[in-house]
Design a protein around this motif. Structure first.
Motif, PDB file in Angstrom:
ATOM      1  N   PRO A  48       0.805  -1.223   0.000  1.00 15.32           N
ATOM      2  CA  PRO A  48       0.000   0.000   0.000  1.00 15.32           C
ATOM      3  C   PRO A  48       0.836   1.271   0.000  1.00 15.32           C
ATOM      4  O   PRO A  48       0.441   2.278  -0.580  1.00 15.32           O
ATOM      5  CB  PRO A  48      -0.845  -0.092   1.267  1.00 15.32           C
ATOM      6  CG  PRO A  48      -0.435  -1.300   1.979  1.00 15.32           C
ATOM      7  CD  PRO A  48       0.548  -2.043   1.169  1.00 15.32           C
ATOM      8  N   VAL A  49       2.008   1.218   0.639  1.00  9.88           N
ATOM      9  CA  VAL A  49       2.884   2.385   0.657  1.00  9.88           C
ATOM     10  C   VAL A  49       3.375   2.694  -0.757  1.00  9.88           C
ATOM     11  O   VAL A  49       3.396   3.861  -1.184  1.00  9.88           O
ATOM     12  CB  VAL A  49       4.073   2.154   1.624  1.00  9.88           C
ATOM     13  CG1 VAL A  49       5.083   3.266   1.521  1.00  9.88           C
ATOM     14  CG2 VAL A  49       3.569   1.999   3.034  1.00  9.88           C
ATOM     15  N   ALA A  50       3.758   1.670  -1.501  1.00  7.31           N
ATOM     16  CA  ALA A  50       4.232   1.867  -2.875  1.00  7.31           C
ATOM     17  C   ALA A  50       3.131   2.438  -3.756  1.00  7.31           C
ATOM     18  O   ALA A  50       3.361   3.378  -4.530  1.00  7.31           O
ATOM     19  CB  ALA A  50       4.730   0.543  -3.444  1.00  7.31           C
ATOM     20  N   THR A  51       1.926   1.927  -3.634  1.00  3.28           N
ATOM     21  CA  THR A  51       0.819   2.427  -4.440  1.00  3.28           C
ATOM     22  C   THR A  51       0.504   3.875  -4.096  1.00  3.28           C
ATOM     23  O   THR A  51       0.290   4.706  -4.983  1.00  3.28           O
ATOM     24  CB  THR A  51      -0.426   1.545  -4.225  1.00  3.28           C
ATOM     25  OG1 THR A  51      -0.092   0.194  -4.526  1.00  3.28           O
ATOM     26  CG2 THR A  51      -1.566   1.989  -5.100  1.00  3.28           C
ATOM     27  N   PHE A  52       0.498   4.203  -2.808  1.00 12.22           N
ATOM     28  CA  PHE A  52       0.210   5.567  -2.385  1.00 12.22           C
ATOM     29  C   PHE A  52       1.299   6.534  -2.842  1.00 12.22           C
ATOM     30  O   PHE A  52       1.000   7.633  -3.329  1.00 12.22           O
ATOM     31  CB  PHE A  52       0.059   5.608  -0.864  1.00 12.22           C
ATOM     32  CG  PHE A  52      -0.246   6.972  -0.331  1.00 12.22           C
ATOM     33  CD1 PHE A  52      -1.477   7.552  -0.550  1.00 12.22           C
ATOM     34  CD2 PHE A  52       0.698   7.672   0.389  1.00 12.22           C
ATOM     35  CE1 PHE A  52      -1.762   8.813  -0.063  1.00 12.22           C
ATOM     36  CE2 PHE A  52       0.428   8.924   0.882  1.00 12.22           C
ATOM     37  CZ  PHE A  52      -0.809   9.504   0.656  1.00 12.22           C
ATOM     38  N   MET A  53       2.558   6.147  -2.704  1.00 13.42           N
ATOM     39  CA  MET A  53       3.651   7.027  -3.112  1.00 13.42           C
ATOM     40  C   MET A  53       3.639   7.275  -4.619  1.00 13.42           C
ATOM     41  O   MET A  53       3.894   8.397  -5.067  1.00 13.42           O
ATOM     42  CB  MET A  53       4.997   6.443  -2.673  1.00 13.42           C
ATOM     43  CG  MET A  53       5.188   6.431  -1.174  1.00 13.42           C
ATOM     44  SD  MET A  53       5.004   8.044  -0.402  1.00 13.42           S
ATOM     45  CE  MET A  53       6.423   8.876  -1.028  1.00 13.42           C
ATOM     46  N   LEU A  54       3.331   6.251  -5.395  1.00 14.62           N
ATOM     47  CA  LEU A  54       3.263   6.447  -6.840  1.00 14.62           C
ATOM     48  C   LEU A  54       2.115   7.367  -7.232  1.00 14.62           C
ATOM     49  O   LEU A  54       2.237   8.149  -8.183  1.00 14.62           O
ATOM     50  CB  LEU A  54       3.136   5.101  -7.551  1.00 14.62           C
ATOM     51  CG  LEU A  54       4.419   4.282  -7.593  1.00 14.62           C
ATOM     52  CD1 LEU A  54       4.137   2.883  -8.092  1.00 14.62           C
ATOM     53  CD2 LEU A  54       5.449   4.966  -8.472  1.00 14.62           C
ATOM     54  N   SER A  55       1.023   7.317  -6.494  1.00 12.20           N
ATOM     55  CA  SER A  55      -0.077   8.233  -6.807  1.00 12.20           C
ATOM     56  C   SER A  55       0.294   9.674  -6.467  1.00 12.20           C
ATOM     57  O   SER A  55      -0.118  10.603  -7.157  1.00 12.20           O
ATOM     58  CB  SER A  55      -1.345   7.820  -6.068  1.00 12.20           C
ATOM     59  OG  SER A  55      -1.205   8.024  -4.690  1.00 12.20           O
ATOM     60  N   LEU A  56       1.094   9.874  -5.417  1.00 15.46           N
ATOM     61  CA  LEU A  56       1.552  11.222  -5.093  1.00 15.46           C
ATOM     62  C   LEU A  56       2.564  11.734  -6.110  1.00 15.46           C
ATOM     63  O   LEU A  56       2.549  12.918  -6.466  1.00 15.46           O
ATOM     64  CB  LEU A  56       2.171  11.253  -3.695  1.00 15.46           C
ATOM     65  CG  LEU A  56       1.213  11.129  -2.531  1.00 15.46           C
ATOM     66  CD1 LEU A  56       1.985  11.181  -1.222  1.00 15.46           C
ATOM     67  CD2 LEU A  56       0.165  12.215  -2.563  1.00 15.46           C
ATOM     68  N   VAL A  57       3.441  10.860  -6.582  1.00 14.86           N
ATOM     69  CA  VAL A  57       4.436  11.259  -7.575  1.00 14.86           C
ATOM     70  C   VAL A  57       3.761  11.636  -8.892  1.00 14.86           C
ATOM     71  O   VAL A  57       4.195  12.557  -9.584  1.00 14.86           O
ATOM     72  CB  VAL A  57       5.472  10.121  -7.773  1.00 14.86           C
ATOM     73  CG1 VAL A  57       6.351  10.369  -8.961  1.00 14.86           C
ATOM     74  CG2 VAL A  57       6.308   9.959  -6.522  1.00 14.86           C
ATOM     75  N   ALA A  58       2.675  10.960  -9.206  1.00 14.26           N
ATOM     76  CA  ALA A  58       1.957  11.257 -10.447  1.00 14.26           C
ATOM     77  C   ALA A  58       1.328  12.645 -10.404  1.00 14.26           C
ATOM     78  O   ALA A  58       1.136  13.278 -11.446  1.00 14.26           O
ATOM     79  CB  ALA A  58       0.898  10.198 -10.714  1.00 14.26           C
ATOM     80  N   ARG A  59       1.018  13.151  -9.215  1.00 19.33           N
ATOM     81  CA  ARG A  59       0.402  14.476  -9.091  1.00 19.33           C
ATOM     82  C   ARG A  59       1.380  15.608  -9.393  1.00 19.33           C
ATOM     83  O   ARG A  59       0.957  16.768  -9.469  1.00 19.33           O
ATOM     84  CB  ARG A  59      -0.144  14.675  -7.678  1.00 19.33           C
ATOM     85  CG  ARG A  59      -1.299  13.813  -7.312  1.00 19.33           C
ATOM     86  CD  ARG A  59      -2.585  14.310  -7.821  1.00 19.33           C
ATOM     87  NE  ARG A  59      -2.843  15.659  -7.316  1.00 19.33           N
ATOM     88  CZ  ARG A  59      -3.797  16.424  -7.772  1.00 19.33           C
ATOM     89  NH1 ARG A  59      -4.577  16.003  -8.706  1.00 19.33           N
ATOM     90  NH2 ARG A  59      -3.974  17.628  -7.286  1.00 19.33           N
ATOM     91  N   ALA A  60       2.652  15.321  -9.583  1.00 22.29           N
ATOM     92  CA  ALA A  60       3.652  16.366  -9.795  1.00 22.29           C
ATOM     93  C   ALA A  60       3.437  17.123 -11.094  1.00 22.29           C
ATOM     94  O   ALA A  60       3.807  18.292 -11.198  1.00 22.29           O
ATOM     95  CB  ALA A  60       5.057  15.769  -9.778  1.00 22.29           C
ATOM     96  N   VAL A  61       2.855  16.518 -12.097  1.00 23.01           N
ATOM     97  CA  VAL A  61       2.670  17.193 -13.383  1.00 23.01           C
ATOM     98  C   VAL A  61       1.244  17.673 -13.604  1.00 23.01           C
ATOM     99  O   VAL A  61       0.946  18.265 -14.638  1.00 23.01           O
ATOM    100  CB  VAL A  61       3.085  16.282 -14.558  1.00 23.01           C
ATOM    101  CG1 VAL A  61       4.572  16.022 -14.524  1.00 23.01           C
ATOM    102  CG2 VAL A  61       2.302  14.998 -14.564  1.00 23.01           C
ATOM    103  N   VAL A  62       0.350  17.445 -12.651  1.00 23.29           N
ATOM    104  CA  VAL A  62      -1.027  17.917 -12.782  1.00 23.29           C
ATOM    105  C   VAL A  62      -1.083  19.354 -12.272  1.00 23.29           C
ATOM    106  O   VAL A  62      -0.755  19.614 -11.112  1.00 23.29           O
ATOM    107  CB  VAL A  62      -1.996  17.019 -11.985  1.00 23.29           C
ATOM    108  CG1 VAL A  62      -3.408  17.542 -12.062  1.00 23.29           C
ATOM    109  CG2 VAL A  62      -1.920  15.592 -12.490  1.00 23.29           C
TER     110      VAL A  62
END
Length: 99
Positions: A48-62
């Motif tokens: 779950p930590v990996a999934t959550f961190m990847l979703s936060l990293v994806a927000r960098a370009v939005v």
């Protein structure tokens, strides 16, 4: 409804229920962790930590507003698709850890 579930409701916890999220978070942290007995503990906790961190990293370009973005790469859409597709690995790791 809180009376039926034997818990303190929003009208009791703080004024106007403002402290209810803190009470719920504290309850979540202090509850006994539940994990399968045959699970790989490190993988089970990491998924779950990996999934959550990847979703936060994806927000960098939005962008948040016109001209307000954390990162402005030229290939932002490609970056967003690439990072979003990596989120599937968290689900795969969670399934594999419970073997």
């Amino acid at each position: 409804m809180a009376f039926v579930q034997r818990r303190k409701g929003p009208d009791v916890v703080g004024s106007f229920g403002l402290l209810q999220p803190l009470a719920d978070g504290l309850k979540l942290i202090l509850k006994e962790p539940i994990s399968p007995s045959s699970a790989s503990f490190s993988l089970f906790r990491m998924a779950p930590v990996a999934t959550f961190m990847l979703s936060l990293v994806a927000r960098a370009v939005v962008p948040f507003d016109y001209g307000m973005v954390l990162s402005d790469p030229n290939i932002g859409l490609l970056y967003l698709f690439a990072i979003s597709s990596l989120g599937v690995y968290g689900i795969i790791i969670a399934g594999r850890s419970s073997n």
